[in-house]
Design a protein around this motif. Structure first.
Motif, short mmCIF file in Angstrom:
data_model
loop_
_atom_site.label_atom_id
_atom_site.label_comp_id
_atom_site.label_asym_id
_atom_site.label_seq_id
_atom_site.Cartn_x
_atom_site.Cartn_y
_atom_site.Cartn_z
N LEU A 1 99.07 50.68 32.47
CA LEU A 1 100.36 50.88 33.13
C LEU A 1 101.47 51.24 32.15
O LEU A 1 102.56 51.63 32.57
N ALA A 2 101.25 51.08 30.85
CA ALA A 2 102.28 51.40 29.86
C ALA A 2 102.60 52.90 29.90
O ALA A 2 101.71 53.73 30.12
N PRO A 3 103.87 53.29 29.69
CA PRO A 3 104.27 54.70 29.74
C PRO A 3 103.95 55.44 28.44
O PRO A 3 104.83 55.71 27.63
N LEU A 4 102.70 55.80 28.26
CA LEU A 4 102.28 56.46 27.02
C LEU A 4 102.77 57.91 26.97
O LEU A 4 102.97 58.54 28.01
N PRO A 5 102.93 58.45 25.76
CA PRO A 5 103.23 59.88 25.64
C PRO A 5 102.01 60.71 26.08
O PRO A 5 100.90 60.19 26.20
N LYS A 6 102.23 61.99 26.34
CA LYS A 6 101.15 62.84 26.84
C LYS A 6 100.02 63.03 25.83
O LYS A 6 98.87 63.21 26.22
N ASN A 7 100.35 62.99 24.56
CA ASN A 7 99.34 63.28 23.53
C ASN A 7 99.30 62.19 22.46
O ASN A 7 99.64 62.44 21.30
N PRO A 8 98.87 60.98 22.80
CA PRO A 8 98.76 59.93 21.79
C PRO A 8 97.70 60.31 20.75
O PRO A 8 96.74 61.03 21.06
N GLN A 9 97.89 59.83 19.54
CA GLN A 9 97.00 60.21 18.44
C GLN A 9 95.96 59.15 18.10
O GLN A 9 94.87 59.48 17.62
N LYS A 10 96.29 57.87 18.36
CA LYS A 10 95.37 56.81 17.95
C LYS A 10 95.48 55.63 18.91
O LYS A 10 96.57 55.08 19.12
N ILE A 11 94.35 55.24 19.49
CA ILE A 11 94.29 54.18 20.50
C ILE A 11 93.25 53.15 20.09
O ILE A 11 92.16 53.50 19.63
N LEU A 12 93.58 51.87 20.26
CA LEU A 12 92.68 50.78 19.90
C LEU A 12 92.44 49.88 21.10
O LEU A 12 93.38 49.47 21.79
#
Length: 340
Positions: free
Chosen positions: A93-104
């Motif tokens: 549900l968090a408002p992430l940017p369209k192109n995140p670079q690194k996710i854990l």
């Protein structure tokens, strides 16, 4: 990007008074219910057979309360689909940017959430971490898995992740404030963290769960055992305060109701209840066998006998029970907030 589910914490789920029109579920038949980084050694891969004949992970400083065998992995994958439906076809549900670079993903289990996120965000490197090496070998090129204890000091670079996620870290985390602090340290300025979990504290809006019922005792015993085990199952109720104490901004909390069986009238909620009923009926022993033995001193037989009555209550549509499902997110100060 993502919006909160339509359901709000104060919503009361309407009860289906016409049980004769309920769909059948073969899982209702109890007769069908039975039967930092390190080199990976064979013992870690295989785990260890312990309480109730289930296989548990052997890597990590502390014991994890749930199994790591095929039955548990199937349950995790089913829950992945269930939570996707619960949150109105959203994985976060968090408002992430369209192109995140690194996710854990902390405590990634089978890795199914990581794989879906890697497909959805080809721009991102998606890392899943878990103490049990139960993830598949064939994954998207931008997805990988690491064997690690997330409560030990992290080996990842600080200020490096756009998004840190966790889901259902039940009977595993003994110090959430410390874990939240590590998330803060390793997020980029402007990055988001989101934790999701059921509390395991049974609720009912119409007082249809008798105080002397087996289902109520199950919930009370689950809370007591997790407290003694060092992994309080109601920790999600404190996440929001801990996020704010750590320094996160824009902290939000969503509480969604997950029915325990098919008692709701709404078709979507009824389906969710069917999934949760299958989750409970098929996997009760795996959920509590270690916890009840280690923390409460019960024997295998005592647990098994007790769960017979619990299953009866779970199938009773006159009991309108649900689990509160918590979703808490926050943003590390700095950077640019994502457009919603």
């Amino acid at each position: 990007m993502s919006q909160a589910p339509a359901q709000s914490p104060g919503d009361v789920i309407q009860v289906d008074e016409n049980a004769s029109q309920d769909f059948e579920d073969e899982a209702n038949d109890t007769a069908s219910v039975g039967s930092s980084l390190t080199s990976v050694t064979s013992s870690i891969l295989k785990g260890k057979v312990e309480e109730g004949g289930r296989t548990y992970a052997v890597y990590g400083k502390e014991e994890y309360g749930l199994p790591m065998d095929e039955q548990e992995l199937d349950r995790i994958d089913m829950c992945h689909a269930k939570y996707y439906a619960l949150l109105n076809k959203k994985r976060f549900l968090a408002p992430l940017p369209k192109n995140p670079q690194k996710i854990l993903d902390l405590g990634c289990g089978t890795g199914i959430w990581c794989i879906d996120m890697a497909d959805e965000f080809p721009s991102a490197q998606v890392i899943g971490s878990d103490i049990a090496p139960t993830q598949p070998g064939w994954v998207p090129p931008n997805c990988r898995f690491e064997l690690d204890d997330i409560e030990e000091p992290w080996t990842w670079k600080e200020n490096s992740f756009d998004f840190i996620f966790s889901r259902d870290l039940i009977a595993s985390v003994r110090n959430f404030p410390k874990l939240i602090d590590q998330c803060y340290t390793h997020l980029k300025p402007g990055g988001y963290v989101e934790f999701q979990c059921v509390t395991g504290i049974l609720q009912s809006d119409d007082d249809t769960v008798p105080k002397d019922s087996a289902l109520r005792k199950f919930s009370d015993s689950l809370k007591s055992s997790c407290d003694k085990y060092g992994t309080p199952i109601d920790d999600p109720t404190r996440w929001k305060g801990w996020f704010e104490d750590c320094g996160f901004e824009d902290v939000t909390q969503q509480i969604v109701k997950l029915p325990c069986n098919t008692w709701p009238k709404d078709k979507r909620m009824k389906l969710l209840g069917a999934w949760e009923m299958e989750n409970l009926l098929s996997n009760l022993e795996g959920m509590v066998m270690r916890l009840f033995q280690r923390a409460l001193g019960w024997t295998d037989q005592e647990v098994t006998v007790f769960l017979v009555d619990v299953r009866k209550d779970i199938k009773n549509r006159n009991i309108h029970a649900y689990w509160p499902y918590y979703v808490v997110s926050g943003r590390k100060p700095g950077g640019q907030p994502a457009a919603v």
